[in-house]
Motif scaffolding. Structure first.
Motif, PDB file in Angstrom:
ATOM      1  N   LEU A 248      47.029  34.623  35.187  1.00  0.00           N
ATOM      2  CA  LEU A 248      46.342  35.686  35.940  1.00  0.00           C
ATOM      3  C   LEU A 248      45.183  36.307  35.167  1.00  0.00           C
ATOM      4  O   LEU A 248      44.668  37.347  35.581  1.00  0.00           O
ATOM      5  N   PHE A 251      42.120  37.025  37.281  1.00  0.00           N
ATOM      6  CA  PHE A 251      42.381  37.573  38.610  1.00  0.00           C
ATOM      7  C   PHE A 251      42.903  38.990  38.457  1.00  0.00           C
ATOM      8  O   PHE A 251      43.846  39.238  37.709  1.00  0.00           O
ATOM      9  N   ASN A 252      42.295  39.934  39.173  1.00  0.00           N
ATOM     10  CA  ASN A 252      42.645  41.349  39.017  1.00  0.00           C
ATOM     11  C   ASN A 252      43.511  41.895  40.143  1.00  0.00           C
ATOM     12  O   ASN A 252      43.924  43.056  40.088  1.00  0.00           O
ATOM     13  N   GLY A 253      43.781  41.106  41.173  1.00  0.00           N
ATOM     14  CA  GLY A 253      44.538  41.607  42.306  1.00  0.00           C
ATOM     15  C   GLY A 253      46.042  41.543  42.085  1.00  0.00           C
ATOM     16  O   GLY A 253      46.539  41.060  41.063  1.00  0.00           O
ATOM     17  N   GLY A 254      46.783  42.036  43.083  1.00  0.00           N
ATOM     18  CA  GLY A 254      48.228  41.979  43.040  1.00  0.00           C
ATOM     19  C   GLY A 254      48.742  40.640  43.549  1.00  0.00           C
ATOM     20  O   GLY A 254      48.088  39.977  44.361  1.00  0.00           O
ATOM     21  N   ASP A 408      51.201  44.348  40.144  1.00  0.00           N
ATOM     22  CA  ASP A 408      49.981  45.055  40.526  1.00  0.00           C
ATOM     23  C   ASP A 408      48.844  44.724  39.560  1.00  0.00           C
ATOM     24  O   ASP A 408      48.996  43.890  38.657  1.00  0.00           O
ATOM     25  N   SER A 409      47.722  45.375  39.746  1.00  0.00           N
ATOM     26  CA  SER A 409      46.552  45.073  38.920  1.00  0.00           C
ATOM     27  C   SER A 409      46.774  45.429  37.457  1.00  0.00           C
ATOM     28  O   SER A 409      46.088  44.899  36.575  1.00  0.00           O
ATOM     29  N   ASP A 410      47.715  46.346  37.185  1.00  0.00           N
ATOM     30  CA  ASP A 410      48.057  46.689  35.803  1.00  0.00           C
ATOM     31  C   ASP A 410      49.143  45.774  35.238  1.00  0.00           C
ATOM     32  O   ASP A 410      49.634  45.992  34.129  1.00  0.00           O
ATOM     33  N   ARG A 411      49.532  44.771  36.013  1.00  0.00           N
ATOM     34  CA  ARG A 411      50.564  43.800  35.642  1.00  0.00           C
ATOM     35  C   ARG A 411      51.922  44.467  35.417  1.00  0.00           C
ATOM     36  O   ARG A 411      52.680  44.097  34.526  1.00  0.00           O
ATOM     37  N   SER A 422      49.623  39.491  50.583  1.00  0.00           N
ATOM     38  CA  SER A 422      49.204  39.453  49.187  1.00  0.00           C
ATOM     39  C   SER A 422      49.028  38.017  48.741  1.00  0.00           C
ATOM     40  O   SER A 422      49.622  37.087  49.308  1.00  0.00           O
TER      41      SER A 422
END
Length: 724
Positions: A248, A251-254, A408-411, A422
């Motif tokens: 990932l 990639f920044n998305g969820g 999520d974007s914060d992993r 998603s």
């Protein structure tokens, strides 16, 4: 060094081909299989890997490896110096005068290395008792621990509390070998080997992850991953997590991962997409032992809570990452210490922790090196948790609401509504979508029984949202312009052929846009046009013949469009409905798989005896189906929904010993789910406890599938479970 032993397996000459259970034997030992028959004169016999129709096939001819000793009433096959390659089936055939009178005795051998972990249910080991009186123990696991303590105890037998001989109930017989072990079936007996030669190690391979940039709900994501890879992602180790982060990194998305629950209840168990519990518990009685203590010991392969100030020996562990692997190794410390002192002592050496047990595989490795009550690191601080922080997790502090988990974007692991759309993360190697019955999907032990609050059902959608490009493995990707219909934009899926990506044009029908998927034929992609009927668009699936794809037109009946089933030639498996079981197919058996619960279940329309069905499944690296929970039963119901079963039913992986009419029913696997716990027996069960030793499934009047006993010689269709 394991001393070679002669393992004598005594098989009675009975009409059923089933011995009842696969038996493990240790590598380096010798085994004698005794085939016996009644009578006062010597009959012609043979031994082979299979018995064939009229004579043994693949006979045992290597005299340096196999010894055959034939006498009146018996013919013995001795296999010397067992190797893993000897883990196959063996068959003894006794030629009895007259048509179809021959006796066949089948046996399945499993050769294991120095560590024989299996508990063999319904089996009695015979040897010289090393104790003057047998020990009284609670269960077979405790008996195994007692055997492991003794240097001169290579194997044991535990007799359960329901044994006919009262004096033998709950007795543990520790035995030594003088070069010969006799193994015979015995109801309520469980046998096995000492764990003295076992390592106490568990090794995990790091998973390969694949990001899919398509917007789907959780259930649709799981189905896609099972069709194209192995499953929706499971994350068990630090090495797995590093691989996820690497996948990932751009990639920044969820993304969806495979963790979910069925209901929004704090006590509801979280499970991974393959059915494994996120938090493994192995309590002896009730949840948490129900005795208000906050610390835990492992005792006879189960857990019980005790006061934290009690003193016991304790188990430390090391978790070491390797080249693509993670190894957990247990180390027994003699102690005794309190739980806190044990935890502190383990940490004195860098990288060591008080032991955790996160699954059944780890429990077995733990038992290999312990011989008594042993501290583990499970503590109760409002919730039961491991002192070392296992199992691996990355929960977000404010987790949110929902029954499915997204990175999520914060992993961080965040709860989401399972119906949300998603991107998602699969694991396993990529493989082609199963459209012509190609059975190459790995085993999926369980699927989730979805409720209105759990993961949603699959939407009947054939289009890809326009927000993201579909990932391909080629250098070029072309996406068609989305079509707008009644304010909704729909994009056709991209198909990659010979390094080029092409998209089929969607068809608009009464305000609904439907895309027929392209078919790959000899490196070229072609699309079959949909047919419009009463405002509904239906696409006929392709027919594959000698590598070329041909589309059959749908048939319109009473305003409804119906598509013919897929057919194949050149010996390929087909997903069409099976022929009548009374007919003898002239080609390889056809397989039906469920469209929504993909390829871990396979229905074959060729009628075979139970043992031949089992051998067919095992020859394809699978097994007859084991129905160990309601989820598998539900998946089978769905798999067979459109299959017209003959009144005889279909074979499943149930068997019982031929030596005792009241012997327990077992699954053909060698794992912890071997003993039948979940059941769906027919109201007429048992039909014939004296002579029926194999299990089948029949459809009753209300459409439900129920289990029955049957003659193992009956020829029925069958269901394999696993990767074929």
């Amino acid at each position: 060094m394991i001393q070679p032993a002669l393992l004598l397996l005594l098989l009675a000459a009975m009409s059923s081909p089933v011995f009842g259970t696969e038996i493990s034997v240790l590598e380096g030992t010798s085994v004698t299989l005794v085939c016996s028959y009644l009578g006062d004169r010597k009959l012609e016999t043979c031994w082979g890997r299979t018995c064939g129709t009229f004579q043994c096939t693949d006979p045992m001819e290597d005299q340096s490896k196999y010894k055959i000793n034939s006498e009146v009433g018996t013919v013995n096959l001795t296999i010397l110096n067992l190797k893993p390659a000897d883990s196959v089936s063996y068959c003894c055939r006794v030629y009895v005068p007259g048509w179809f009178n021959d006796l066949k005795q089948f046996y399945s051998l499993r050769v294991v290395k120095a560590c024989g972990r299996d508990l063999l249910y319904g089996v009695d080991f015979r040897g010289n008792n090393i104790e003057y009186q047998p020990l009284k123990t609670e269960n077979a696991s405790r008996c195994r621990q007692e055997c492991t303590k003794k240097d001169n105890c290579p194997f044991f037998t535990f007799v359960g509390e329901k044994a006919d001989i009262i004096d033998n109930r709950n007795k543990c017989f520790l035995m030594a070998s003088t070069g010969k072990i006799t193994v015979q079936p015995l109801e309520h007996a469980t046998s096995g080997y000492s764990l003295r030669h076992c390592s106490g190690k568990v090794t995990y391979s790091t998973k390969k992850y694949n990001l899919v940039l398509e917007m789907k709900n959780w259930t649709e994501s799981q189905v896609y991953c099972r069709q194209h890879y192995t499953n929706l992602s499971n994350i068990h180790t630090e090495q797995d997590w590093k691989e996820v982060q690497s996948t990932l990194s751009h990639f920044n998305g969820g993304v969806w991962i495979g963790l979910h629950r069925d209901k929004p209840n704090p006590d509801e168990m979280w499970r991974w997409s393959d059915g494994e519990d996120f938090m493994f518990f192995n309590w002896k009685t009730g949840y948490g032992g129900q005795n208000n203590h906050d610390c835990t010991i492992s005792y006879s392969s189960q857990w019980m809570t005790v006061g934290c100030t009690a003193v016991y020996q304790y188990m430390c562990q090391r978790v070491q990452p390797g080249n693509g692997t993670t190894e957990k190794e247990y180390e027994l410390m003699p102690g005794p210490k309190t739980q806190k002192d044990a935890e502190t002592d383990c940490k004195k050496i860098n990288g060591r922790e008080l032991a955790s047990i996160c699954n059944q595989k780890e429990q077995e490795a733990f038992d290999e090196v312990t011989t008594g009550n042993t501290w583990i690191g499970l503590e109760n601080d409002k919730l039961w948790k491991w002192s070392n922080g296992e199992p691996f997790h990355q929960w977000k502090n404010n987790m949110g609401d929902g029954n499915c988990v997204q990175l999520d974007s914060d992993r961080k692991w965040t709860l989401k509504d399972c119906s949300s759309q998603s991107a998602f993360l699969c694991y396993g190697d990529e493989r082609p979508l199963n459209t012509t019955g190609d059975l190459t999907t790995p085993v999926t032990p369980k699927t989730t029984s979805h409720t209105s609050t759990g993961p949603p059902s699959i939407k009947t959608s054939t289009t890809t949202p326009p927000t993201l490009l579909r990932t391909t493995t080629t250098e070029q990707s072309t996406t068609s312009t989305p079509t707008t219909t009644n304010g909704q934009s729909t994009t056709s899926p991209t198909t990659t052929t010979n390094g080029k990506s092409s998209t089929a044009t969607p068809t608009t029908t009464n305000g609904q846009s439907t895309t027929s998927p392209p078919t790959t034929t000899n490196g070229q992609s072609t699309t079959s046009p949909p047919t419009t009927t009463n405002g509904q668009s239906t696409t006929s699936p392709p027919t594959t013949t000698n590598g070329q794809s041909i589309t059959s037109p749908p048939t319109t009946t009473n305003g409804q469009s119906t598509t013919p089933p897929t057919s194949t030639s050149s010996g390929q498996l087909t997903s069409s409905c099976p022929t009548s079981p009374d007919r003898k197919p002239t080609s390889s058996p056809s397989s039906t798989t469920s469209p929504l619960h993909p390829d871990y279940l396979h229905y074959f329309n060729e009628s075979r005896s139970w043992i031949n069905a089992l051998k067919f499944c095992k020859s394809h690296h699978s097994n007859l189906v084991h129905i160990t929970n309601q989820t598998v039963q539900t998946d089978l119901t769905q798999l067979l929904a459109n299959v017209e079963l003959a009144c005889g039913g279909v074979w499943i992986g149930l068997e019982r010993s031929i030596f005792e009419w009241s012997a327990p029913w077992l699954w053909t696997s060698g794992d912890v789910d071997k003993v039948v716990k979940y059941s769906e027996w027919h109201s007429c069960f048992p039909l014939n406890p004296m002579n029926y030793h194999c299990g089948k499934m029949v459809r009753v009047d209300n459409g439900e599938l129920k289990w029955l006993d049957a003659s193992c010689h009956q020829e029925l269709t069958f269901i394999c479970q696993g990767a074929l």
